[in-house]
Design an enzyme around this catalytic site. Structure first.
Site, PDB file in Angstrom:
ATOM      1  N   ASP A 125      -9.424  -4.038  -0.179  1.00 33.62           N
ATOM      2  CA  ASP A 125      -8.216  -4.648   0.383  1.00 33.62           C
ATOM      3  C   ASP A 125      -8.517  -5.334   1.714  1.00 33.62           C
ATOM      4  O   ASP A 125      -8.078  -6.457   1.967  1.00 33.62           O
ATOM      5  CB  ASP A 125      -7.161  -3.557   0.598  1.00 33.62           C
ATOM      6  CG  ASP A 125      -5.903  -4.094   1.247  1.00 33.62           C
ATOM      7  OD1 ASP A 125      -5.103  -4.728   0.543  1.00 33.62           O
ATOM      8  OD2 ASP A 125      -5.721  -3.901   2.470  1.00 33.62           O
ATOM      9  N   THR A 151       0.792  -1.236   0.000  1.00 32.66           N
ATOM     10  CA  THR A 151       0.000   0.000   0.000  1.00 32.66           C
ATOM     11  C   THR A 151       0.822   1.283   0.000  1.00 32.66           C
ATOM     12  O   THR A 151       0.614   2.158  -0.837  1.00 32.66           O
ATOM     13  CB  THR A 151      -0.945  -0.015   1.216  1.00 32.66           C
ATOM     14  OG1 THR A 151      -1.804  -1.147   1.062  1.00 32.66           O
ATOM     15  CG2 THR A 151      -1.778   1.248   1.300  1.00 32.66           C
ATOM     16  N   HIS A 198      -7.833  -9.399   2.407  1.00 28.21           N
ATOM     17  CA  HIS A 198      -6.915 -10.058   3.346  1.00 28.21           C
ATOM     18  C   HIS A 198      -7.630 -11.132   4.152  1.00 28.21           C
ATOM     19  O   HIS A 198      -7.075 -12.183   4.436  1.00 28.21           O
ATOM     20  CB  HIS A 198      -6.331  -9.034   4.324  1.00 28.21           C
ATOM     21  CG  HIS A 198      -5.257  -8.204   3.708  1.00 28.21           C
ATOM     22  ND1 HIS A 198      -4.048  -8.727   3.345  1.00 28.21           N
ATOM     23  CD2 HIS A 198      -5.215  -6.889   3.389  1.00 28.21           C
ATOM     24  CE1 HIS A 198      -3.295  -7.758   2.824  1.00 28.21           C
ATOM     25  NE2 HIS A 198      -3.988  -6.636   2.833  1.00 28.21           N
ATOM     26  N   HIS A 223      -2.715  -2.032  -5.811  1.00 27.23           N
ATOM     27  CA  HIS A 223      -2.189  -3.378  -6.090  1.00 27.23           C
ATOM     28  C   HIS A 223      -3.374  -4.323  -6.143  1.00 27.23           C
ATOM     29  O   HIS A 223      -4.499  -3.911  -5.831  1.00 27.23           O
ATOM     30  CB  HIS A 223      -1.207  -3.822  -4.992  1.00 27.23           C
ATOM     31  CG  HIS A 223      -1.800  -3.657  -3.622  1.00 27.23           C
ATOM     32  ND1 HIS A 223      -2.827  -4.442  -3.158  1.00 27.23           N
ATOM     33  CD2 HIS A 223      -1.565  -2.750  -2.644  1.00 27.23           C
ATOM     34  CE1 HIS A 223      -3.181  -4.046  -1.955  1.00 27.23           C
ATOM     35  NE2 HIS A 223      -2.447  -3.001  -1.611  1.00 27.23           N
ATOM     36  N   TYR A 228      -5.466  10.916   8.625  1.00 21.86           N
ATOM     37  CA  TYR A 228      -6.008   9.585   8.393  1.00 21.86           C
ATOM     38  C   TYR A 228      -6.830   9.063   9.572  1.00 21.86           C
ATOM     39  O   TYR A 228      -6.397   9.097  10.721  1.00 21.86           O
ATOM     40  CB  TYR A 228      -4.888   8.582   8.072  1.00 21.86           C
ATOM     41  CG  TYR A 228      -5.471   7.234   7.748  1.00 21.86           C
ATOM     42  CD1 TYR A 228      -6.179   7.053   6.574  1.00 21.86           C
ATOM     43  CD2 TYR A 228      -5.367   6.178   8.642  1.00 21.86           C
ATOM     44  CE1 TYR A 228      -6.773   5.832   6.287  1.00 21.86           C
ATOM     45  CE2 TYR A 228      -5.957   4.955   8.360  1.00 21.86           C
ATOM     46  CZ  TYR A 228      -6.667   4.798   7.175  1.00 21.86           C
ATOM     47  OH  TYR A 228      -7.262   3.602   6.890  1.00 21.86           O
TER      48      TYR A 228
HETATM   49  P1  AMP Z   1      -1.797  -3.055   3.550  1.00 20.56           P
HETATM   50  O1  AMP Z   1      -1.343  -3.628   4.834  1.00 20.56           O
HETATM   51  O2  AMP Z   1      -0.653  -2.886   2.588  1.00 20.56           O
HETATM   52  O3  AMP Z   1      -2.904  -3.831   2.981  1.00 20.56           O
HETATM   53  O4  AMP Z   1      -2.344  -1.591   3.870  1.00 20.56           O
HETATM   54  C1  AMP Z   1      -3.709  -1.225   3.894  1.00 20.56           C
HETATM   55  C2  AMP Z   1      -3.981  -0.448   5.126  1.00 20.56           C
HETATM   56  O5  AMP Z   1      -3.174   0.719   5.182  1.00 20.56           O
HETATM   57  C3  AMP Z   1      -5.372   0.123   5.231  1.00 20.56           C
HETATM   58  O6  AMP Z   1      -6.313  -0.839   5.609  1.00 20.56           O
HETATM   59  C4  AMP Z   1      -5.196   1.179   6.283  1.00 20.56           C
HETATM   60  O7  AMP Z   1      -5.321   0.624   7.560  1.00 20.56           O
HETATM   61  C5  AMP Z   1      -3.765   1.625   6.089  1.00 20.56           C
HETATM   62  N1  AMP Z   1      -3.706   2.981   5.519  1.00 20.56           N
HETATM   63  C6  AMP Z   1      -4.099   3.355   4.291  1.00 20.56           C
HETATM   64  N2  AMP Z   1      -3.897   4.673   4.093  1.00 20.56           N
HETATM   65  C7  AMP Z   1      -3.353   5.144   5.216  1.00 20.56           C
HETATM   66  C8  AMP Z   1      -2.905   6.431   5.632  1.00 20.56           C
HETATM   67  N3  AMP Z   1      -2.983   7.497   4.826  1.00 20.56           N
HETATM   68  N4  AMP Z   1      -2.381   6.537   6.870  1.00 20.56           N
HETATM   69  C9  AMP Z   1      -2.280   5.465   7.686  1.00 20.56           C
HETATM   70  N5  AMP Z   1      -2.688   4.230   7.354  1.00 20.56           N
HETATM   71  C10 AMP Z   1      -3.227   4.058   6.138  1.00 20.56           C
HETATM   72 ZN    ZN Z   2      -3.554  -4.986   1.914  1.00 22.59          ZN
HETATM   73 ZN    ZN Z   3      -3.124  -1.548  -0.413  1.00 18.59          ZN
END
Ligand code: AMP
Ligand code: ZN
Ligand code: ZN
Length: 502
Positions: free
Chosen positions: A245, A126, A249, A293, A209
């Site tokens: 997303d 992300t 997961h 992604h 956020y």
């Molecule tokens: P991932 O673990 O790569 O799937 O990341 C997705 C998660 O990133 C989301 O579910 C959010 O909890 C977190 N996220 C997305 N954007 C932000 C942001 N701007 N600041 C902090 N956390 C974020």
């Molecule tokens: Zn994710």
């Molecule tokens: Zn993501």
């Protein structure tokens, strides 16, 4: 990485938007004599006024007769170009065929989309990807090399809540905009809360956020900007959603919960379109809908346990800076990096480590160059690449392993996401070959007439995807014999203008 080839029938009709716009190829034409020149100018000025009237009042998508080049549709209500960049996290390419999704398909049908999806950067996570979209830089250049990582020099640790500017290199779009006097607004985006250049996340235009804000409220806030006086309307806006997303997961990409989540996303797009239509500006706004992604299922015991490598090398837990799907290792300084890689690969290929053949270790500088994942001191020296859908763990456990993951090699189609763009600068019903998300920065900079900061996108990419600018003041450049938006037969000796000259 090579762009995906078109499938037969996918290919867009060759329009001027696909052709280079440089004048260099045009044959210079003789200048008309002064009387006939003046007559031509008068005649064409009259034609021009008529055609600009036609353009303004014509229904947008009907091809204009004898148009030498398709140009952007004129904006009717908004004075300046506006871009709303929307991210639906983990929207795997193909999810848009899980259900009718009428609003998303309206954008696809009347807009421009990537044939087999948008290609994320490696690692397909992300934060690295959102910041690549915002800066046009690979993670090795923008510095956000993972969602979590330590800085090997300072020992400080980056997390998704780190907003200190030292982590965030490069120049994201909101900074490019405000530094060039263009108003920007962010409704969440990784990096948007960081102070940089003339951007300090101003209260009126930047949200901190908070994942619990209902999606409807996010959409309505963006719509609210269109109720401001025109000089306060941001020209660049971001809008972020955590779904699908979040569900991906938990249950993997093939569960009904994903269908429900993408249907909800479609409702949010519908809410945005309705709100823009109610304000009479939908056709004036460039909406770019992307994901960061894709997602792949991780069931079926596709696991590799590092403890099984013990006969070759005993890996300590604290050498492993990230485990899965991106295995990143920094061994202590007294070990030879090449030795660690060789011993691990020897074990993995011995046939004695379960699923060992699906994991391969590299010194970062030996990774395939298409991954662009070596030239930053923050990237750990040893990186493992796993086969799609496999996970790496320290030891065997009874954990439930079924769900979804991303972070894999960006060559996997399961990691691809969507690119769907609609608005005055995007041709309706056009499908372009897939491209990497680092190209988006230049596209948005071009729409907003901004000077782009140096980046990894190609400077010529925007010309391949955008309709040339619409000039509502038809320009006649006597010296250069250039016409813009000339829809009729040109007088002999005149050439069609390059829209960037308008
Ligand atoms: P991932 O673990 O790569 O799937 O990341 C997705 C998660 O990133 C989301 O579910 C959010 O909890 C977190 N996220 C997305 N954007 C932000 C942001 N701007 N600041 C902090 N956390 C974020
Ligand atoms: Zn994710
Ligand atoms: Zn993501």
């Amino acid at each position: 990485m090579a762009a995906a080839p078109f499938a037969a029938g996918d290919s867009p009709s060759p329009t001027a938007a696909l052709l280079p716009h440089s004048h260099s190829g045009a044959t210079p034409s003789p200048r008309p004599s002064s009387t006939s020149s003046r007559l031509h100018i008068l005649l064409t000025a009259a034609l021009a006024i008529t055609t600009s009237y036609l353009l303004l009042h014509h229904h947008h998508r009907t091809p204009l007769s004898a148009a030498p080049a398709a140009t952007a549709r004129p904006q009717v209500k908004l004075e300046k170009p506006v871009v709303i960049l929307i991210s639906s996290d983990g929207f795997r390419f193909g999810y848009h065929h899980k259900a009718p999704l009428p609003h998303i398909h309206r954008l696809i049908g009347n807009g421009t989309s990537a044939a087999t999806g948008l290609i994320p950067v490696f690692p397909t996570l992300t934060f690295p990807n959102h910041y690549s979209i915002a800066t046009g830089l690979y993670p090795s250049s923008h510095g956000i090399i993972n969602n979590y990582f330590p800085d090997p020099i300072s020992g400080d640790y980056f997390t998704m809540a780190s907003h200190e500017s030292k982590w965030w290199l490069g120049e994201p779009l909101w900074v490019t905009a405000v530094d060039q006097g263009i108003q920007a607004a962010t409704y969440f985006w990784p990096g948007s809360e960081v102070k940089k250049g003339g951007w300090d996340c101003p209260e009126k235009y930047c949200r901190h956020y908070n994942g619990s804000v209902p999606f409807e409220e996010r959409v309505d806030s963006i719509l609210g900007y269109f109720d401001l006086p025109s000089d306060e309307l941001p020209q660049f806006m971001t809008l972020y959603f955590e779904d699908p997303d979040h569900q991906g997961h938990q249950v993997g990409p093939d569960d009904p919960a994903i269908t429900e989540a993408v249907e909800h996303m479609d409702e949010m797009i519908g809410r945005l379109i309705d709100g823009l239509e109610a304000r009479g500006v939908f056709e004036d706004v460039n909406i770019i809908l992307v994901g960061d992604h894709g997602m792949v299922g991780t069931c079926d015991k596709k696991l590799v346990f590092l403890e099984e490598l013990a006969p070759w090398i005993e890996l300590e837990k604290d050498w492993v800076l990230s485990m899965t799907p991106l295995l990143a290792i920094r061994p202590p300084d007294d070990l030879l990096l090449q030795d660690v890689v060789s011993k691990m690969n020897e074990g993995l290929r011995s046939g004695k480590v379960e699923n060992g053949e699906y994991l391969r270790m590299y010194l970062k500088e030996d990774l395939p160059s298409r991954l662009h994942y070596s030239e930053n001191y923050r990237i750990p020296p040893i990186i493992g690449l796993v086969e799609e859908g496999y996970k790496v763990e320290m030891k065997r456990s009874n954990k439930n392993e079924c769900g979804g993951a991303h972070g894999y090699d960006n060559a996997f189609f399961s990691m691809r996401t969507i690119f769907i763009a609609h608005g005055p600068r995007f041709e309706g019903g056009r499908v372009v070959p897939s491209f990497e998300n680092v190209e988006i920065y230049n596209v948005i900079a071009s729409i907003l007439n901004m000077e782009p900061a140096p980046n990894n996108g190609s400077a010529s990419f925007p010309d391949t995807i955008l309709l040339p600018k619409f000039c509502d003041n038809v320009a006649i450049f006597q010296e250069e014999q250039v016409y813009c938006n000339q829809l009729q037969e040109l007088p002999a000796g005149y050439s069609v203008g390059n829209n960037s000259q308008c």
